[in-house]
Design an enzyme around this catalytic site. Structure first.
Site, PDB file in Angstrom:
ATOM      1  N   HIS A 100       0.873  -1.174   0.000  1.00 33.63           N
ATOM      2  CA  HIS A 100       0.000   0.000   0.000  1.00 33.63           C
ATOM      3  C   HIS A 100       0.915   1.231   0.000  1.00 33.63           C
ATOM      4  O   HIS A 100       2.045   1.163   0.507  1.00 33.63           O
ATOM      5  CB  HIS A 100      -0.823  -0.055   1.296  1.00 33.63           C
ATOM      6  CG  HIS A 100      -1.885   0.989   1.418  1.00 33.63           C
ATOM      7  ND1 HIS A 100      -1.615   2.284   1.794  1.00 33.63           N
ATOM      8  CD2 HIS A 100      -3.230   0.917   1.262  1.00 33.63           C
ATOM      9  CE1 HIS A 100      -2.754   2.962   1.861  1.00 33.63           C
ATOM     10  NE2 HIS A 100      -3.753   2.160   1.529  1.00 33.63           N
ATOM     11  N   ASP A 134       3.037  -4.633   8.017  1.00 35.31           N
ATOM     12  CA  ASP A 134       1.842  -3.813   7.842  1.00 35.31           C
ATOM     13  C   ASP A 134       0.657  -4.755   8.018  1.00 35.31           C
ATOM     14  O   ASP A 134       0.335  -5.550   7.127  1.00 35.31           O
ATOM     15  CB  ASP A 134       1.871  -3.185   6.444  1.00 35.31           C
ATOM     16  CG  ASP A 134       0.565  -2.483   6.100  1.00 35.31           C
ATOM     17  OD1 ASP A 134      -0.413  -2.629   6.854  1.00 35.31           O
ATOM     18  OD2 ASP A 134       0.527  -1.797   5.063  1.00 35.31           O
ATOM     19  N   GLN A 191      -4.466  -5.296   6.924  1.00 38.49           N
ATOM     20  CA  GLN A 191      -5.453  -6.224   6.366  1.00 38.49           C
ATOM     21  C   GLN A 191      -5.398  -7.608   6.995  1.00 38.49           C
ATOM     22  O   GLN A 191      -6.189  -8.467   6.629  1.00 38.49           O
ATOM     23  CB  GLN A 191      -5.253  -6.361   4.849  1.00 38.49           C
ATOM     24  CG  GLN A 191      -5.454  -5.080   4.071  1.00 38.49           C
ATOM     25  CD  GLN A 191      -6.899  -4.618   4.052  1.00 38.49           C
ATOM     26  OE1 GLN A 191      -7.829  -5.392   4.284  1.00 38.49           O
ATOM     27  NE2 GLN A 191      -7.104  -3.342   3.793  1.00 38.49           N
ATOM     28  N   LYS A 204     -10.292  -0.844  10.643  1.00 36.87           N
ATOM     29  CA  LYS A 204     -10.397  -2.078   9.843  1.00 36.87           C
ATOM     30  C   LYS A 204     -10.783  -3.274  10.713  1.00 36.87           C
ATOM     31  O   LYS A 204     -11.217  -4.293  10.199  1.00 36.87           O
ATOM     32  CB  LYS A 204      -9.058  -2.404   9.177  1.00 36.87           C
ATOM     33  CG  LYS A 204      -8.446  -1.247   8.437  1.00 36.87           C
ATOM     34  CD  LYS A 204      -8.448  -1.436   6.952  1.00 36.87           C
ATOM     35  CE  LYS A 204      -7.579  -0.383   6.312  1.00 36.87           C
ATOM     36  NZ  LYS A 204      -7.959  -0.052   4.969  1.00 36.87           N
ATOM     37  N   CYS A 213      -4.798   2.327  -3.605  1.00 38.27           N
ATOM     38  CA  CYS A 213      -3.559   2.875  -3.013  1.00 38.27           C
ATOM     39  C   CYS A 213      -2.390   1.927  -3.218  1.00 38.27           C
ATOM     40  O   CYS A 213      -1.538   1.772  -2.332  1.00 38.27           O
ATOM     41  CB  CYS A 213      -3.733   3.199  -1.534  1.00 38.27           C
ATOM     42  SG  CYS A 213      -4.896   4.512  -1.232  1.00 38.27           S
TER      43      CYS A 213
HETATM   44  N1  PMP Z   1      -1.758  -0.727   4.497  1.00 33.80           N
HETATM   45  C1  PMP Z   1      -2.730  -1.483   3.982  1.00 33.80           C
HETATM   46  C2  PMP Z   1      -2.408  -2.871   3.499  1.00 33.80           C
HETATM   47  C3  PMP Z   1      -4.024  -0.988   3.908  1.00 33.80           C
HETATM   48  O1  PMP Z   1      -4.995  -1.744   3.396  1.00 33.80           O
HETATM   49  C4  PMP Z   1      -4.296   0.309   4.380  1.00 33.80           C
HETATM   50  C5  PMP Z   1      -5.694   0.898   4.279  1.00 33.80           C
HETATM   51  N2  PMP Z   1      -6.296   0.748   3.045  1.00 33.80           N
HETATM   52  C6  PMP Z   1      -3.249   1.054   4.916  1.00 33.80           C
HETATM   53  C7  PMP Z   1      -1.990   0.500   4.964  1.00 33.80           C
HETATM   54  C8  PMP Z   1      -3.458   2.432   5.450  1.00 33.80           C
HETATM   55  O2  PMP Z   1      -4.337   2.407   6.525  1.00 33.80           O
HETATM   56  P1  PMP Z   1      -4.894   3.746   7.163  1.00 33.80           P
HETATM   57  O3  PMP Z   1      -5.413   4.560   6.013  1.00 33.80           O
HETATM   58  O4  PMP Z   1      -5.969   3.281   8.085  1.00 33.80           O
HETATM   59  O5  PMP Z   1      -3.750   4.404   7.857  1.00 33.80           O
END
Ligand code: PMP
Length: 407
Positions: A124, A201, A204, A227, A365
């Site tokens: 991401h 990270d 997910q 999440k 993203c």
């Molecule tokens: N890493 C991953 C794998 C994600 O799916 C996300 C959220 N889509 C993020 C980082 C960023 O999370 P946040 O916007 O809640 O900081």
């Protein structure tokens, strides 16, 4: 077989019982954010209704009560991750802030020109950009483990990319765009054999199965409250004590100090060194309520339902024909990323919305990953334990209709 008490579970989520464009709302955008059960909503309103006060510095009753609940929430997170100590749990605003914190503190202090940071091709943006910013500042080099056609990591390249210049490994546990569950234990073991710290990270992964940071042996683990069916605006950075202790603070201000004079400030111990300013008390309490809720349902139940939904949806979507799936790893979580041949993902998403079905379309993203597959984006349906077979059926019949509309 799907779980039997799914309807009872759904009663805990009032938001699901609505109509959109006159149709029952089918929420299949859980990878973007999970819905909140009543105990989470109630815990937050109870805090504001009954005992809101600032934490830590107050001698009065309500401040102490708020402090107790806030610190109890930290302990709940500790148990949720099976961390060894509660001071290894740092409140953040989310995954993004957790990664930025590590890059800006550990990275700035310990990495230097020419050092290499290893990430993967399915990160991401939150696990790309903070490292790129560090590279720009310090002259470090970003190395990227390639992604294979089925959406798994090219592990041969992973081993080859490790060099005597590698200083940090930062990897997504489960890909938000593909659903791939990465072999992180193997990666961590290899990194540790070379004394390289690893950040996972967990944005997910933390919502799909139990996390045990001691078993994983990761040095850092970051995730977002929203999440895991908790509130937005709160997240967690787990770090091993040995790392957190040697990292400088991230932000300066109240709460994170021991003593302040105009000549010199000394910093508080863990975890407060990383928690400048008034924390997000309500949402920390709300996040703990979400974790209690997850445990009340049980990971086994949640995992069984998600497995059923993913397998069923995968089978049914492939029967339609003319649909390409992105991310077909045998180890994956409940994300279905796909394109209908000849139809732009935005068109698919927009028409599904008119049918009351919420999916996500676009690059998720993860633009470099989309570039890897030479596509602008995908349509992503992502399931949570409260989704039903009937909702998958609605998605499938929606896709069939869309196909006939365009062909
Ligand atoms: N890493 C991953 C794998 C994600 O799916 C996300 C959220 N889509 C993020 C980082 C960023 O999370 P946040 O916007 O809640 O900081």
């Amino acid at each position: 077989m799907s779980i039997k008490n799914i309807e009872a579970i759904r009663m805990d989520f009032p938001v699901l019982h609505q109509k959109v464009h006159g149709k029952p709302w089918v929420y299949l955008d859980n990878a973007a954010s999970g819905q909140k059960p009543l105990p989470v909503i109630n815990a937050i309103s109870e805090y504001y209704l009954k005992y809101h006060s600032n934490v830590h510095r107050g001698v009065h009753y309500m401040s102490q009560l708020a402090t107790d609940k806030f610190e109890a929430a930290r302990k709940t997170v500790q148990h949720f991750l099976n961390a060894e100590h509660d001071h290894e749990i740092i409140w953040t605003t989310g995954t993004t802030e957790g990664i930025n914190l590590v890059a800006a503190t550990y990275g700035r202090k310990f990495l230097k020109e020419g050092d290499e940071i290893l990430i993967t091709g399915m990160e991401h943006h939150a696990n790309i950009v903070p490292w790129q910013m560090l590279c720009e500042e310090k002259g470090c080099v970003l190395r990227v483990v390639p992604v294979l056609e089925n959406g798994t990591l090219d592990m041969a390249s992973f081993y080859e990319l490790f060099s005597d210049k590698t200083r940090f490994l930062s990897v997504v546990h489960v890909s938000n765009a593909l659903g791939t569950l990465n072999p992180v234990k193997e990666m961590i073991k290899h990194a540790h054999s070379k004394n390289i710290p690893v950040l996972l990270d967990g944005a997910q992964s933390s919502c799909h199965f139990a996390i045990d940071v001691q078993d994983l042996d990761c040095d850092f683990f970051v995730f977002s409250g929203h999440k895991v069916f908790g509130p937005t605006g709160i997240g967690v950075l787990y770090g091993k004590t040995e790392y957190l202790e040697k990292m400088p603070p991230y932000k300066g201000g109240g709460e994170m100090i021991e003593t302040v004079t105009f000549e010199k400030t000394t910093y508080a111990g863990l975890p407060f060194k990383f928690e400048a300013g008034t924390p997000d008390i309500a949402n920390a309490i709300g996040l703990a309520a979400a974790m209690d809720y997850i445990h009340s349902i049980g990971w086994d139940v949640m995992e069984a339902q998600e497995k059923f939904l993913l397998e069923y949806a995968t089978e049914e979507i492939l029967k339609i024909g003319g649909i390409k799936l992105y991310g077909t790893s045998p180890e994956k979580c409940s994300v279905l990323s796909f394109l209908i041949e000849g139809i732009h993902p935005y068109d698919t998403g927009t028409i599904l919305d008119k049918m009351g079905i919420a999916v996500r379309t676009g690059h998720h993203c993860a633009q470099p990953l989309m570039g890897r597959f030479c596509i602008p984006g995908t349509v992503r349906a992502s399931f949570a334990f409260y989704n039903t077979k009937e909702e998958v059926d609605a998605l499938i019949s929606g896709l069939k209709r869309i196909k006939t509309m365009f062909l």
